[in-house]
Design a protein around this motif. Sequence first.
Motif, mmCIF file in Angstrom:
data_model
loop_
_atom_site.group_PDB
_atom_site.id
_atom_site.type_symbol
_atom_site.label_atom_id
_atom_site.label_comp_id
_atom_site.label_asym_id
_atom_site.label_seq_id
_atom_site.Cartn_x
_atom_site.Cartn_y
_atom_site.Cartn_z
ATOM 1 N N THR A 60 91.917 26.570 72.507
ATOM 2 C CA THR A 60 91.480 26.530 73.750
ATOM 3 C C THR A 60 92.098 25.044 74.401
ATOM 4 O OG1 THR A 60 89.808 28.056 73.487
ATOM 5 C CG2 THR A 60 89.609 26.438 75.336
ATOM 6 N N ASN A 93 94.954 25.020 77.447
ATOM 7 C CA ASN A 93 94.457 24.460 78.560
ATOM 8 C C ASN A 93 95.173 23.095 79.042
ATOM 9 O OD1 ASN A 93 92.670 26.512 79.939
ATOM 10 N ND2 ASN A 93 91.981 26.592 78.129
ATOM 11 N N ILE A 146 85.929 30.438 80.169
ATOM 12 C CA ILE A 146 86.901 30.072 79.408
ATOM 13 C C ILE A 146 87.415 30.864 78.186
ATOM 14 C CG2 ILE A 146 85.807 28.561 77.752
ATOM 15 C CD1 ILE A 146 87.738 26.266 78.726
ATOM 16 N N SER A 206 89.295 33.906 79.562
ATOM 17 C CA SER A 206 90.660 34.100 80.111
ATOM 18 C C SER A 206 91.723 34.139 79.041
ATOM 19 C CB SER A 206 91.034 32.650 80.525
ATOM 20 O OG SER A 206 90.746 31.567 79.355
ATOM 21 N N PRO A 248 95.664 30.598 80.812
ATOM 22 C CA PRO A 248 94.965 29.625 80.511
ATOM 23 C C PRO A 248 93.888 29.480 81.615
ATOM 24 C CG PRO A 248 97.042 28.884 80.662
ATOM 25 C CD PRO A 248 97.059 30.210 81.138
ATOM 26 N N ALA A 249 92.556 29.004 81.103
ATOM 27 C CA ALA A 249 91.255 28.973 81.950
ATOM 28 C C ALA A 249 91.551 28.220 83.297
ATOM 29 C CB ALA A 249 90.269 28.327 81.412
ATOM 30 N N VAL A 250 92.373 27.368 83.211
ATOM 31 C CA VAL A 250 92.759 26.552 84.384
ATOM 32 C C VAL A 250 93.697 27.070 85.509
ATOM 33 C CG1 VAL A 250 92.587 23.971 83.210
ATOM 34 C CG2 VAL A 250 94.863 25.219 83.251
ATOM 35 N N THR A 263 90.197 28.397 88.309
ATOM 36 C CA THR A 263 90.466 26.820 88.331
ATOM 37 C C THR A 263 89.208 26.135 88.650
ATOM 38 O OG1 THR A 263 92.600 27.234 89.238
ATOM 39 C CG2 THR A 263 91.782 24.908 89.605
ATOM 40 N N SER A 313 87.087 24.427 83.334
ATOM 41 C CA SER A 313 88.568 24.298 83.790
ATOM 42 C C SER A 313 88.819 22.790 84.380
ATOM 43 C CB SER A 313 88.981 25.296 84.686
ATOM 44 O OG SER A 313 88.928 26.431 84.199
ATOM 45 N N TYR A 354 89.106 20.192 81.997
ATOM 46 C CA TYR A 354 90.515 20.112 81.268
ATOM 47 C C TYR A 354 91.361 19.409 82.024
ATOM 48 C CZ TYR A 354 89.677 22.570 76.854
ATOM 49 O OH TYR A 354 89.130 22.836 75.833
#
Length: 253
Positions: free
Chosen positions: A18, A22, A219, A222, A228-230, A234, A239, A242
């Motif tokens: 993860t 991310n 997270i 995703s 990616p979680a970002v 967002t 997120s 990160y």
Amino acid sequence: MAKVISVSNQKGGVGKTTTAVNLSAAIGMSDKKVLLIDLDPQGNATSGLGFNKKEIEHSSYDVLKNNVPVKQVVLNTKFKNLDLIPSHINLAGFDAGISLFSGKENMLKNQLNTIKDNYDYIFIDCPPSLGIITINAFCASNSIIIPMQCEYYALEGLSQLINTIKVVKRHHNFNLDIESILMTMCDTRLNLTKQVMDEVEKNFPGKVFKTVIPRSVRICESPGFGEPAVYFDTHNRASKAYLELCQEIINKK
């Protein structure tokens, strides 16, 4: 030339992949060119970036085992400034098959030397073990990020990882260092979280990121969407963490 950072902890379930996914995506968002190398046989970083592992033609296994030029293995992702070297399940048996090769610890390093000028950062998602694959990653790296869960067992096995880092530094990569320890899956409502963080800071002064990663359902969701979680959410607090970690790392370079 790229700064090469391994993300490693032989203890599973600490947010290693993860973090690798991310953080790579977040730094790509910051107009830095990033390569993520998936060295975990499970290939979660590969699927987490939206690739079907069954459709991968060449992988990190081919780079290490068959000496396929790394440039032929790099895949462009749909995420800003982010490339990927995918993984393959065959890496699970790599240690046994490569044990008699000479110079085995520098195979990845030698390959990355041909493409380091193309990137600002190269992140390596290591397997949850301290075998020859992880040693290859350490020999190729400038530094190591160690994700750790905010629980009492967080320090369990860490001494073995630190000893491995010291051995690699002494015999193979004099410049290797611990980038920092990253506290993950933190629940700030619990006194336990603060106690564990204080203990880690006491044992590793100056080697703990200021940014901590909170627990988050989003997270965990995703990867199922191949994002990616970002990117997936967002505004989620993990997120955002990160993204803060991204700036902390960029400011250290």
